[in-house]
Write a protein that holds these residues in place. Structure first.
Motif: not given
Length: 129
Positions: A7-12, A36-40, A87-89, A95-101
């Motif tokens: 399972l992976f998650e992504y955001a644009v 996979q201990q992956f965040l990039r 931690p990774l999570a 990084l993916t939190a909602t923001r108005s910037t």
């Protein structure tokens, strides 16, 4: 038997040069795969497209610095600051939190992959390039 899918998650990652107009240009993708201990993040400043939306007042150097911060936080090294030490999570959620910037992310989307790095490259090609 084929290798297991993880399972992976992504955001644009989007650049919104004039927040009040809600127009944006996709500038990258962040992929998180806990198994996979992956965040990039893979990012590219689309300066020409942004100049069309923002006009001559675009500060490309500032935007490039903001995008570089996403990459530093993903790497999880001291140059990522306090958030980069989480931690990774937690880093992915921050990084993916909602923001108005000027730099924002899309909603988070799930998927399955065998190789998170390859998936990052594919998503970047489909959604950014």
């Amino acid at each position: 038997m084929p290798p297991a899918m993880d399972l992976f998650e992504y955001a644009v990652v989007r650049v919104v040069p004039r927040v009040e107009r809600e127009e944006f240009v996709n500038a990258g993708v962040i992929v998180y795969c806990p198994q996979q201990q992956f965040l990039r993040a893979r990012l590219e400043l689309p300066a020409a497209k942004l100049r069309v939306l923002a006009g001559p007042g675009l500060d490309a150097a500032d935007l490039a610095a903001r995008l570089a911060a996403f990459e530093r936080i993903c790497r999880g090294r001291p140059d990522g600051g306090p958030i980069g030490q989480l931690p990774l999570a937690s880093r992915f959620r921050w990084l993916t939190a909602t923001r108005s910037t000027v730099v924002q992310t899309s909603a988070v989307h799930p998927g399955l992959c065998r190789d998170a790095a390859e998936t990052l490259d594919q998503l970047f090609a489909q959604l950014v390039q």
